[in-house]
Design a protein around this motif. Sequence first.
Motif, PDB file in Angstrom:
ATOM      1  N   ALA A  16       0.838  -1.199   0.000  1.00  0.00           N
ATOM      2  CA  ALA A  16       0.000   0.000   0.000  1.00  0.00           C
ATOM      3  C   ALA A  16       0.870   1.245   0.000  1.00  0.00           C
ATOM      4  O   ALA A  16       0.632   2.201  -0.745  1.00  0.00           O
ATOM      5  N   VAL A  17       1.938   1.218   0.817  1.00  0.00           N
ATOM      6  CA  VAL A  17       2.838   2.377   0.892  1.00  0.00           C
ATOM      7  C   VAL A  17       3.463   2.626  -0.483  1.00  0.00           C
ATOM      8  O   VAL A  17       3.456   3.751  -0.996  1.00  0.00           O
ATOM      9  N   VAL A  18       3.987   1.535  -1.082  1.00  0.00           N
ATOM     10  CA  VAL A  18       4.692   1.697  -2.367  1.00  0.00           C
ATOM     11  C   VAL A  18       3.717   2.159  -3.455  1.00  0.00           C
ATOM     12  O   VAL A  18       4.013   3.108  -4.207  1.00  0.00           O
ATOM     13  N   ILE A  19       2.531   1.512  -3.514  1.00  0.00           N
ATOM     14  CA  ILE A  19       1.564   1.873  -4.556  1.00  0.00           C
ATOM     15  C   ILE A  19       1.112   3.320  -4.378  1.00  0.00           C
ATOM     16  O   ILE A  19       1.055   4.105  -5.325  1.00  0.00           O
ATOM     17  N   THR A  20       0.824   3.696  -3.111  1.00  0.00           N
ATOM     18  CA  THR A  20       0.394   5.067  -2.851  1.00  0.00           C
ATOM     19  C   THR A  20       1.484   6.035  -3.295  1.00  0.00           C
ATOM     20  O   THR A  20       1.226   7.037  -3.968  1.00  0.00           O
ATOM     21  N   PHE A  21       2.707   5.684  -2.948  1.00  0.00           N
ATOM     22  CA  PHE A  21       3.800   6.559  -3.286  1.00  0.00           C
ATOM     23  C   PHE A  21       3.934   6.726  -4.801  1.00  0.00           C
ATOM     24  O   PHE A  21       4.045   7.845  -5.309  1.00  0.00           O
ATOM     25  N   LEU A  22       3.873   5.599  -5.525  1.00  0.00           N
ATOM     26  CA  LEU A  22       4.026   5.670  -6.974  1.00  0.00           C
ATOM     27  C   LEU A  22       2.883   6.453  -7.609  1.00  0.00           C
ATOM     28  O   LEU A  22       3.112   7.272  -8.507  1.00  0.00           O
ATOM     29  N   SER A  23       1.634   6.206  -7.110  1.00  0.00           N
ATOM     30  CA  SER A  23       0.529   6.949  -7.727  1.00  0.00           C
ATOM     31  C   SER A  23       0.629   8.438  -7.413  1.00  0.00           C
ATOM     32  O   SER A  23       0.331   9.278  -8.261  1.00  0.00           O
ATOM     33  N   MET A  24       1.080   8.746  -6.188  1.00  0.00           N
ATOM     34  CA  MET A  24       1.245  10.162  -5.843  1.00  0.00           C
ATOM     35  C   MET A  24       2.288  10.788  -6.769  1.00  0.00           C
ATOM     36  O   MET A  24       2.106  11.903  -7.283  1.00  0.00           O
ATOM     37  N   PHE A 167      13.262   7.199   0.387  1.00  0.00           N
ATOM     38  CA  PHE A 167      13.743   6.008   1.073  1.00  0.00           C
ATOM     39  C   PHE A 167      13.487   6.106   2.571  1.00  0.00           C
ATOM     40  O   PHE A 167      12.952   5.202   3.194  1.00  0.00           O
ATOM     41  N   LEU A 168      13.823   7.277   3.129  1.00  0.00           N
ATOM     42  CA  LEU A 168      13.646   7.460   4.565  1.00  0.00           C
ATOM     43  C   LEU A 168      12.170   7.380   4.961  1.00  0.00           C
ATOM     44  O   LEU A 168      11.806   6.719   5.930  1.00  0.00           O
ATOM     45  N   SER A 169      11.315   8.059   4.154  1.00  0.00           N
ATOM     46  CA  SER A 169       9.900   8.052   4.550  1.00  0.00           C
ATOM     47  C   SER A 169       9.287   6.662   4.366  1.00  0.00           C
ATOM     48  O   SER A 169       8.481   6.236   5.191  1.00  0.00           O
ATOM     49  N   VAL A 170       9.709   5.923   3.297  1.00  0.00           N
ATOM     50  CA  VAL A 170       9.179   4.557   3.123  1.00  0.00           C
ATOM     51  C   VAL A 170       9.621   3.685   4.296  1.00  0.00           C
ATOM     52  O   VAL A 170       8.826   2.939   4.867  1.00  0.00           O
ATOM     53  N   CYS A 171      10.893   3.837   4.684  1.00  0.00           N
ATOM     54  CA  CYS A 171      11.392   3.045   5.816  1.00  0.00           C
ATOM     55  C   CYS A 171      10.591   3.364   7.073  1.00  0.00           C
ATOM     56  O   CYS A 171      10.188   2.461   7.816  1.00  0.00           O
ATOM     57  N   ALA A 172      10.364   4.668   7.308  1.00  0.00           N
ATOM     58  CA  ALA A 172       9.631   5.071   8.506  1.00  0.00           C
ATOM     59  C   ALA A 172       8.220   4.499   8.474  1.00  0.00           C
ATOM     60  O   ALA A 172       7.712   3.968   9.472  1.00  0.00           O
ATOM     61  N   LEU A 173       7.601   4.561   7.280  1.00  0.00           N
ATOM     62  CA  LEU A 173       6.232   4.052   7.161  1.00  0.00           C
ATOM     63  C   LEU A 173       6.185   2.545   7.385  1.00  0.00           C
ATOM     64  O   LEU A 173       5.298   2.030   8.069  1.00  0.00           O
ATOM     65  N   ILE A 174       7.176   1.837   6.794  1.00  0.00           N
ATOM     66  CA  ILE A 174       7.197   0.379   6.959  1.00  0.00           C
ATOM     67  C   ILE A 174       7.413   0.012   8.424  1.00  0.00           C
ATOM     68  O   ILE A 174       6.782  -0.886   8.960  1.00  0.00           O
ATOM     69  N   LEU A 175       8.257   0.769   9.078  1.00  0.00           N
ATOM     70  CA  LEU A 175       8.494   0.533  10.505  1.00  0.00           C
ATOM     71  C   LEU A 175       7.196   0.720  11.289  1.00  0.00           C
ATOM     72  O   LEU A 175       6.834  -0.078  12.154  1.00  0.00           O
ATOM     73  N   LEU A 176       6.488   1.775  10.922  1.00  0.00           N
ATOM     74  CA  LEU A 176       5.203   2.064  11.579  1.00  0.00           C
ATOM     75  C   LEU A 176       4.233   0.908  11.319  1.00  0.00           C
ATOM     76  O   LEU A 176       3.551   0.437  12.231  1.00  0.00           O
ATOM     77  N   CYS A 177       4.205   0.448  10.036  1.00  0.00           N
ATOM     78  CA  CYS A 177       3.333  -0.675   9.684  1.00  0.00           C
ATOM     79  C   CYS A 177       3.683  -1.905  10.510  1.00  0.00           C
ATOM     80  O   CYS A 177       2.805  -2.647  10.951  1.00  0.00           O
TER      81      CYS A 177
END
Length: 454
Positions: A16-24, A167-177
Amino acid sequence: MKKKINRRLMFISSMAVVITFLSMAAVFYRIYQEQVLDDLRVYAYALSDGAAAGAAQDMTVAEKGSYGENGGSGGISDPVRVTVINPEGMVLYDSNADAGRMDNHADRPEIREAFECGEGSSIRQSSTMKKNTFYYTLLLQDGNVLRVAKEAHSIWSILYSSMPVIFLSVCALILLCMLVSHYLTGSLLAPIEKIAANMDNIEDNDIYEELVPFAETIRKQHETILHNASMRQEFSANVSHELKTPLTAISGYSELIGNGMASGDDVLRFADEIHKSANRLLTLIDDTIRLSELDVIDKNIPFEDIDLYEIAKDNVEMLQLRAEDRSVLLSVEGGSCPMKGDRQMIEELVYNLCDNAINYNNAGGTVTVSAQKEEGRPVLRVRDTGIGIPEEYQERIFERFYRVDKSRSKSTGGTGLGLAIVKHIVAVHHAEIFLNSKVGKGTEFKIVFAGASV
Ligand code: ADP
């Protein structure tokens, strides 16, 4: 399970994070493109309206060759490149290059579009992936086309340059997930773990509605296992107890004979008692072994073609002597009744029912065995005019070792296991058993077998 749910949650949320990011990124790049083209449009209109446009128009009337020499800015590229093209596709003016040396532009999509619709645009990739060139074209009043162009970052270069942040925000989001999915998994599974820990009081647990039937089934199975275990224990205790009586008798009588304390007729009588007790032991052991065999038998054993009436008739013939001994009239009625079944078991079933009907009868009474089809289903009836079974015991007589009148049962060689064996055989044959009995009047056992289709 916990790990699996955790992994899936992690996978879904990362996706979801990656798809959201790519669509954004795609949406923002689209807006960015529109913005660049918008800027170019404003620029083009300003040029066409104002002094620059006037200059361009002047230039268009002059010789093409002289624009080429004067128009080019001698190698220093303007951020916005202005080109003027005549209806034949010839470049009349170019702010960044020598117009005279430029090839025909008639086939450029944005130029064609401007000649057709009054304005046009296109985006082309530059020689490097990093940049895109944005073109905006406008048809001038004199019939030439004004093109303004600008190089801007491509989506790849924007992505590339924002890589560390992404990269940092995806990592932070994945950590949160990870944290959230860990917490969610724990709270999702907590009620199930509660059930597992407290099986006996499932109702007391605050469990999911959807889990109630599942929990109910487990609780019932749990109870059945406990019940079966206690039944088995009870059965073992009963068997030991039942074996003890004839063994005690055998031991006692043989001791008397061995001590020489019995003489003459007594010896004969004691020997007879020993013989009877030994027979009883054998019957008890036979019945117990048979029940254990039936306990583990596969409920889907293959059946053979048998004739219920023939089995009933043979059985009546076999028991005729015993019936006569007890002054009971034993007869069979009905007609050929073919069915599928296990011959040995059906013989045992008929035997046990007839044996009881003779044993619990009165002198001068009758026992009628009938076998026939009723509504397409083979039906066996064993009817007697005997002592009957009081209503309160009718349920219990199928239990192992249950006897209404213990001494009468024993005196006739009963073990209390006959009807338990009957019940088992009925179940193996997917049949139904019905009991109709009145004290002092008699008893009828009716067994309805499955129809031909089963
Ligand atoms: P048993 O070996 O004692 O006959 P069963 O399991 O065959 O054991 O029967 C259980 C009890 O059911 C018997 O002890 C008897 O009290 C009662 N019973 C069975 N069949 C009849 C019958 N036809 N008439 C009266 N009582 C019966």
